[in-house]
Structures are given as structure tokens and as C-alpha cells.
Enzyme design. Sequence first.
Site, PDB file in Angstrom:
ATOM      1  N   PRO A   1       0.829  -1.210   0.000  1.00  0.00           N
ATOM      2  CA  PRO A   1       0.000   0.000   0.000  1.00  0.00           C
ATOM      3  C   PRO A   1       0.865   1.263   0.000  1.00  0.00           C
ATOM      4  CG  PRO A   1      -0.699  -1.533   1.718  1.00  0.00           C
ATOM      5  CD  PRO A   1       0.610  -2.028   1.211  1.00  0.00           C
TER       6      PRO A   1
ATOM      7  N   CYS B   1       0.218   5.465   0.016  1.00  0.00           N
ATOM      8  CA  CYS B   1      -0.713   6.597   0.036  1.00  0.00           C
ATOM      9  C   CYS B   1      -0.431   7.554  -1.107  1.00  0.00           C
ATOM     10  CB  CYS B   1      -0.618   7.324   1.369  1.00  0.00           C
ATOM     11  SG  CYS B   1      -1.271   6.381   2.754  1.00  0.00           S
TER      12      CYS B   1
ATOM     13  N   ARG C   1       8.284   1.486  -3.371  1.00  0.00           N
ATOM     14  CA  ARG C   1       8.910   2.490  -4.233  1.00  0.00           C
ATOM     15  C   ARG C   1       9.416   1.911  -5.556  1.00  0.00           C
ATOM     16  NH1 ARG C   1       9.931   4.050   1.032  1.00  0.00           N
ATOM     17  NH2 ARG C   1       9.577   6.248   1.514  1.00  0.00           N
TER      18      ARG C   1
ATOM     19  N   ARG D   1      -0.879  -5.820   8.875  1.00  0.00           N
ATOM     20  CA  ARG D   1       0.449  -5.201   8.740  1.00  0.00           C
ATOM     21  C   ARG D   1       0.908  -4.721  10.112  1.00  0.00           C
ATOM     22  NH1 ARG D   1       3.241  -1.047   4.413  1.00  0.00           N
ATOM     23  NH2 ARG D   1       4.083  -3.025   3.696  1.00  0.00           N
TER      24      ARG D   1
ATOM     25  N   GLN E   1      -6.135  -1.775   2.224  1.00  0.00           N
ATOM     26  CA  GLN E   1      -5.621  -1.641   3.579  1.00  0.00           C
ATOM     27  C   GLN E   1      -6.582  -0.763   4.386  1.00  0.00           C
ATOM     28  OE1 GLN E   1      -2.121   0.878   4.625  1.00  0.00           O
ATOM     29  NE2 GLN E   1      -1.160  -1.067   5.198  1.00  0.00           N
TER      30      GLN E   1
ATOM     31  N   TYR F   1       0.280   4.416  13.363  1.00  0.00           N
ATOM     32  CA  TYR F   1      -1.142   4.755  13.310  1.00  0.00           C
ATOM     33  C   TYR F   1      -1.881   4.067  14.459  1.00  0.00           C
ATOM     34  CZ  TYR F   1       0.359   6.721   8.901  1.00  0.00           C
ATOM     35  OH  TYR F   1       1.024   7.458   7.956  1.00  0.00           O
TER      36      TYR F   1
END
Length: 355
Positions: free
Chosen positions: A23, A25, A321, A228, A99, A181
Site C-alpha cells: 500500500p 498513500c 517504491r 500489517r 488496507q 497509526y
Amino acid sequence: MSSLFAPLTLRGTTLRNRLWVAPMCQYSAVEGVPNDWHHVHLAQFATGGAGLVIAEATAVSPEARISPADVGLWNDAQQQAWAPIVESVHARGAAVGVQLAHAGRKASTWPPFAPQRGTVPPADGGWEPVAPSSIAFEGLVDPRELTIAEIDGIVDDFAAAAVRAVAIGFDVLEIHAAHGYLLHEFLSPLANTRTDAYGGSLENRARLVLRVVEAVRRAAPDTVVFVRFSGTDWAPGGLEVAEVVEVARWSAERGADLFDVSSGGLVAHQQIPVGPGYQVPLARALRDAGLPAAAVGLITNGPQAESILTAGDADAILAAREWLRDPHFGLRVATEIGADVPWPPQYERARRRTH
């Protein structure tokens, strides 16, 4: 036979290979609704050979967003916008996941490419962040400590988002308990100083994560569920990999199928020894405990990815990436390791062959 391009079946869903898109963002939504950017962004990875494409952190409520530009899955408009994206990834041969996330104390921040930094004030569309304890992430406002009733509501939000996701065909639901988070905040003693049933012992700190796993499993009994985790906080007094192994074991008992092992993100003073494959030992720790795990973190070429699997360090590879640098990373990796995988017929003329 390449380990990387061998299929993997989880809870009746077969993924065509073990090279997946993590994932990432995009901070490009309006009112939580994905758009053409998200559609092209995700579908291209399926064309490029991914076995599984996991959509970015998707908020389970408006207050769960990292930024006002995050995607969500808490209303009909968002659900309807996700549906054609799911269909496009499937049409290109890959499975697709989402996710499900709550940003906790790192919510209501400016997107990374905005000129401002820090917390978005209410006058500019921001909101009050919440957390297990009123301890701020460096540079952000103090969050409000959640009540028990609010915690119950967050569990319900995850379950409701799972129902929406399954209804439009998502194959995998990933619960985000990493990168500082909300669920990670509950797990780590650096962010959680509660004295009730959600604080103190590891069992208490894991209570919310485990309730979310149970709720998502009930809401989606036949769907693959990942969690995760950040395998370590990379900070003194923080979460350690042995604790994460234990929480993953409890999560597996409650229906989680595989663990995506990243690290860090909880505190600004973390000290991460970044290097090629630096997080692979964290995935290996879970596998050594008999738990299925995917490795992620500076995995950038075919021989490296293949060697991680053949060594038994992980069951699958997630990259982020590198897929941004090369959306056809999967096809390139297959060429690098000599794996014979089908290419889209429209791209066949570009395939390098040995004679």
C-alpha cells in the site's frame, strides 16, 4: 521453478505469484473518493506483473484519515468509486486488496507535498485526532484520549468497511497496525499509557488489534485477511519483535491469514538501520514461529527477492517504491531471474528473449 513466481493460495484465493504491491498513500482524493489517478495508479501494477495489488491506507471513518486528501471506505460514494478500480485490476490478472486504516494521533495532517507541515487546523478542514493516550507525535497537536465507547465504535467502523470492500470484490483485506497509526499506537508502550483494559500488559495493549481482527473476520468470513505490523519501533522502550510475534500468533488464532511485516513510524526519534532488505529478519522471526509472513523494505531486484523466498525468510515479497520507479517491476524481475511468465500480448514485442 521460481519461488517468486509460484502461486500462493490463502483461504481459497489463489494469487498468481508472490511479488506484490505494498500500500502506498497517494493523498489525491476528495471527500475520501478515489478517482482516475487511483484507477490508473493501481491497474498499471497488475499489467506489470504483480500477483497482488494492495490499495493504500483507506480510512474507515472521516476522522481516521491521515490527511483530508486520503481515500476512504465509509460511504456509498466511495464504495461505488472503488468498484471499477477493483474490476480493472482483476481484468489484468492480479488479485486486489485494500488496507483498512485509522491514523490515530497522526490524523488530520497536511499531505506530504503540501507547502504546510503539521496538523491541519479545523478552519482548513482539519479535525481533532484521537489516540490511546493524550501523547502527541512530535510536531503534531495533542490527541484526545479515546473513551471505551469510542473504541467500540472504531471496531464497528473496521467491520463496516470490510463489508463494503467484500461487496465490490476486494480479494484481500489488510488491517493496518503499523507505522505509528492507531492500532500500532495501542500496541506500543511509547504511545499507550492507559491503565484500563487497553493498557499495561501486552495482552491489554493488543486488545484493540485483536478485536478488529475478530470483527473483520466475522464481517468477511471467506475473505483473505492480512495484518500489517511494525516489527519494531526502533526506539528504546518501544515495541519489540518478540512481542509482535506473540500478537501475530493471537491474531492468527482469530482468523488472520498472513502478516505483512514493516517497522517504525511510531516516534520521530527512531533509529532505523536502513539498508537492502533491512526488514527481512522481522518477517523471518514470524516465519520461525510458524506464522505466514511477507517481507518488505528495500527489495529492489529479482535475485534479491528470489533469494529471500528460497532462504525461507518469507512467504511473499511486498515492494513499494520500486513499483513507482517501474510499474512493470514484475515483468522485469521475471526476466532478471529467468522465470517464464506470460506478458500482456500488447507488450510481447518488448520482451527480451535469450537465444
